[in-house]
Design a protein around this motif. Structure first.
Motif, PDB file in Angstrom:
ATOM      1  N   ASP A  21     -13.333  -3.599   3.239  1.00  0.00           N
ATOM      2  CA  ASP A  21     -13.228  -4.886   3.505  1.00  0.00           C
ATOM      3  C   ASP A  21     -11.765  -5.632   2.730  1.00  0.00           C
ATOM      4  O   ASP A  21     -11.275  -6.466   3.189  1.00  0.00           O
ATOM      5  N   TYR A  22     -11.515  -4.991   1.539  1.00  0.00           N
ATOM      6  CA  TYR A  22     -10.666  -5.331   0.729  1.00  0.00           C
ATOM      7  C   TYR A  22      -9.260  -5.316   1.379  1.00  0.00           C
ATOM      8  O   TYR A  22      -8.881  -4.192   1.930  1.00  0.00           O
ATOM      9  N   CYS A  23      -8.691  -6.214   1.372  1.00  0.00           N
ATOM     10  CA  CYS A  23      -7.204  -6.359   2.025  1.00  0.00           C
ATOM     11  C   CYS A  23      -7.349  -6.234   3.417  1.00  0.00           C
ATOM     12  O   CYS A  23      -6.487  -5.225   4.261  1.00  0.00           O
ATOM     13  N   SER A  24      -8.214  -6.457   4.029  1.00  0.00           N
ATOM     14  CA  SER A  24      -8.487  -6.061   5.601  1.00  0.00           C
ATOM     15  C   SER A  24      -7.537  -6.753   6.273  1.00  0.00           C
ATOM     16  O   SER A  24      -7.286  -6.411   7.523  1.00  0.00           O
ATOM     17  N   ASN A  25      -6.987  -7.947   5.936  1.00  0.00           N
ATOM     18  CA  ASN A  25      -5.812  -8.297   6.677  1.00  0.00           C
ATOM     19  C   ASN A  25      -4.403  -7.486   6.811  1.00  0.00           C
ATOM     20  O   ASN A  25      -3.788  -7.527   7.853  1.00  0.00           O
ATOM     21  N   ILE A  26      -4.365  -6.534   5.947  1.00  0.00           N
ATOM     22  CA  ILE A  26      -3.308  -5.562   6.079  1.00  0.00           C
ATOM     23  C   ILE A  26      -3.509  -4.878   6.853  1.00  0.00           C
ATOM     24  O   ILE A  26      -2.474  -4.073   7.578  1.00  0.00           O
ATOM     25  N   TYR A  27      -4.686  -4.317   7.204  1.00  0.00           N
ATOM     26  CA  TYR A  27      -5.056  -3.338   8.058  1.00  0.00           C
ATOM     27  C   TYR A  27      -4.492  -3.629   9.560  1.00  0.00           C
ATOM     28  O   TYR A  27      -4.450  -2.707  10.533  1.00  0.00           O
TER      29      TYR A  27
END
Length: 130
Positions: free
Chosen positions: A31-37
């Motif tokens: 979930d860490y840095c999920s916005n980048i995925y």
């Protein structure tokens, strides 16, 4: 690495404990840095899906090549891709509603026209956006 360390005791650990361990130790790493995925390629999504499938195999004692599709909704409620998209939507909602984090909210440009209320995000042309 995390799943490898946990798998050493998988025969002694009850399923509820394994589920709790995965949710508290491994899912936050996905979930860490999920916005980048969201802008990731299909190949990158495949890697994330493989890591998620390894977690499911650990919880439900499945072998390497066994299907895990029937167990996917038992861990986070959906596929990992939908879960990460949901988390990104929550981030955007909180950004617009509570203006937090402030440094990101300041980068958003809102249009003045009532007819065209579209959110415009500036492009990254300068070093100040990096």
């Amino acid at each position: 690495m995390g799943i490898r360390m946990l798998s050493q005791t998988k025969h002694f650990t009850p399923r509820e404990t394994k589920l709790g361990l995965v949710k508290s130790l491994l899912i936050p790493k996905l979930d860490y840095c999920s916005n980048i995925y969201l802008g990731a390629s299909r190949a990158a999504w495949k890697e994330i899906e493989l890591a998620y499938n390894s977690c499911i195999r650990y919880i439900f004692d499945r072998r390497r090549y066994e299907s895990v599709s029937q167990y996917k909704s038992n861990v986070v409620g959906s596929s990992i891709e939908n879960f990460l998209k949901y988390r990104a939507c929550l981030f955007i909602y909180n950004l617009l509603r509570y203006k937090q984090p402030e440094y990101l909210y300041e980068k958003i440009i809102f249009t003045k026209s009532l007819r065209n209320r579209v959110l415009q995000i500036p492009s990254h042309l300068r070093s100040q956006y990096l």
